[in-house]
Design a protein around this motif. Structure first.
Motif, PDB file in Angstrom:
ATOM      1  N   SER A  41       0.830  -1.197   0.000  1.00  0.00           N
ATOM      2  CA  SER A  41       0.000   0.000   0.000  1.00  0.00           C
ATOM      3  C   SER A  41       0.863   1.244   0.000  1.00  0.00           C
ATOM      4  O   SER A  41       2.018   1.217   0.410  1.00  0.00           O
ATOM      5  N   TRP A 100     -17.286  -2.584  -7.701  1.00  0.00           N
ATOM      6  CA  TRP A 100     -16.533  -2.065  -6.555  1.00  0.00           C
ATOM      7  C   TRP A 100     -17.296  -2.425  -5.294  1.00  0.00           C
ATOM      8  O   TRP A 100     -18.412  -1.965  -5.095  1.00  0.00           O
ATOM      9  N   GLU A 153     -13.051  -2.113  -2.827  1.00  0.00           N
ATOM     10  CA  GLU A 153     -12.070  -2.950  -3.492  1.00  0.00           C
ATOM     11  C   GLU A 153     -12.684  -3.556  -4.738  1.00  0.00           C
ATOM     12  O   GLU A 153     -13.897  -3.677  -4.860  1.00  0.00           O
ATOM     13  N   SER A 155     -11.733  -6.730  -7.754  1.00  0.00           N
ATOM     14  CA  SER A 155     -10.874  -7.800  -8.243  1.00  0.00           C
ATOM     15  C   SER A 155     -10.557  -7.555  -9.707  1.00  0.00           C
ATOM     16  O   SER A 155     -11.456  -7.411 -10.527  1.00  0.00           O
ATOM     17  N   VAL A 161      -6.176  -7.859  -6.550  1.00  0.00           N
ATOM     18  CA  VAL A 161      -7.242  -6.999  -6.044  1.00  0.00           C
ATOM     19  C   VAL A 161      -6.667  -5.608  -5.825  1.00  0.00           C
ATOM     20  O   VAL A 161      -5.565  -5.461  -5.295  1.00  0.00           O
ATOM     21  N   ARG A 163      -7.548  -1.632  -4.179  1.00  0.00           N
ATOM     22  CA  ARG A 163      -8.382  -1.134  -3.104  1.00  0.00           C
ATOM     23  C   ARG A 163      -7.986   0.286  -2.724  1.00  0.00           C
ATOM     24  O   ARG A 163      -6.827   0.660  -2.851  1.00  0.00           O
ATOM     25  N   ASP A 165      -8.901   3.322   0.521  1.00  0.00           N
ATOM     26  CA  ASP A 165      -9.522   3.566   1.817  1.00  0.00           C
ATOM     27  C   ASP A 165      -9.312   5.019   2.222  1.00  0.00           C
ATOM     28  O   ASP A 165      -8.264   5.598   1.937  1.00  0.00           O
TER      29      ASP A 165
END
Length: 194
Positions: A41, A100, A153, A155, A161, A163, A165
């Motif tokens: 990340s 999503w 998230e 795929s 995957v 994502r 936040d």
């Protein structure tokens, strides 16, 4: 231009390219159960860039237990210490049947400070030498915090995957000033047989 701005521009550019690329790929069924995920990340906490890793372990649907550790390149520390952000959280999936998958996150946030000092020798006027031995130390900085947020998230394949936040970290202490945090990640998961 400060050194932080190019890093943020690279993170934003990578996130945008993966999101646009994800539109054209055939993803796994969106209602498939969540497998264990391990990924990386990049993001920001307040105005500082962060880089790290995340492990996600599914519990009973719709809950997933997650742990994250990220390096925070702070330059204001005189000790030459390395700072880290640690999070333990629950992810609660909110919707199904969409490309999503939205989720809410809530948990605890800790900041850690790692110091590595090498051996130091100082000569004295009388000819003796004072030796300060090498040491390593990891401390959890106060205050600890709690956080809550939301994200989504998608795929891209059976094994990849992406994502994003957005969270608010609230330190638990005398002066609780909310700290914004945003993160974008990509993870590998075990393939799901269709």
């Amino acid at each position: 231009m400060t050194p932080r701005r190019p890093v943020l521009a690279v993170v934003a550019g990578c996130a945008l390219s993966v999101l646009l690329m994800g539109r054209e790929l055939n993803a796994q069924p969106v209602d498939a159960p969540s497998p264990i995920q391990l990924g990386g990340s990049a993001g920001v906490v307040f105005h500082l860039p962060t880089f790290g890793a995340r492990l996600c372990v599914p519990l009973r649907p719709p809950l997933t237990l997650e742990g994250a550790g990220e390096y925070v390149p702070l330059t204001v520390d005189d000790d030459g210490a390395a700072w880290f952000l640690f999070q333990a959280q629950l992810r609660h999936r909110l919707n199904r049947g969409q490309a999503w998958r939205m989720h809410a996150t809530y948990g605890a946030t800790l900041f850690g400070k790692y110091i590595h000092r090498r051996e130091d020798r100082q000569s004295r006027p009388d000819g003796s030498v004072i030796v300060f031995p090498e040491y390593r130390r990891m401390d959890i900085a106060r205050p600890a915090g709690v956080h809550a947020g939301f994200g989504a998230e998608r795929s891209l394949s059976d094994r990849v995957v992406v994502r994003w936040d957005v969270q608010v970290v609230l330190p638990v202490g005398q002066k609780s000033i909310p700290v914004p945090r945003a993160v974008f990640g990509i993870a590998w998961q075990r393939g799901i047989r269709r």
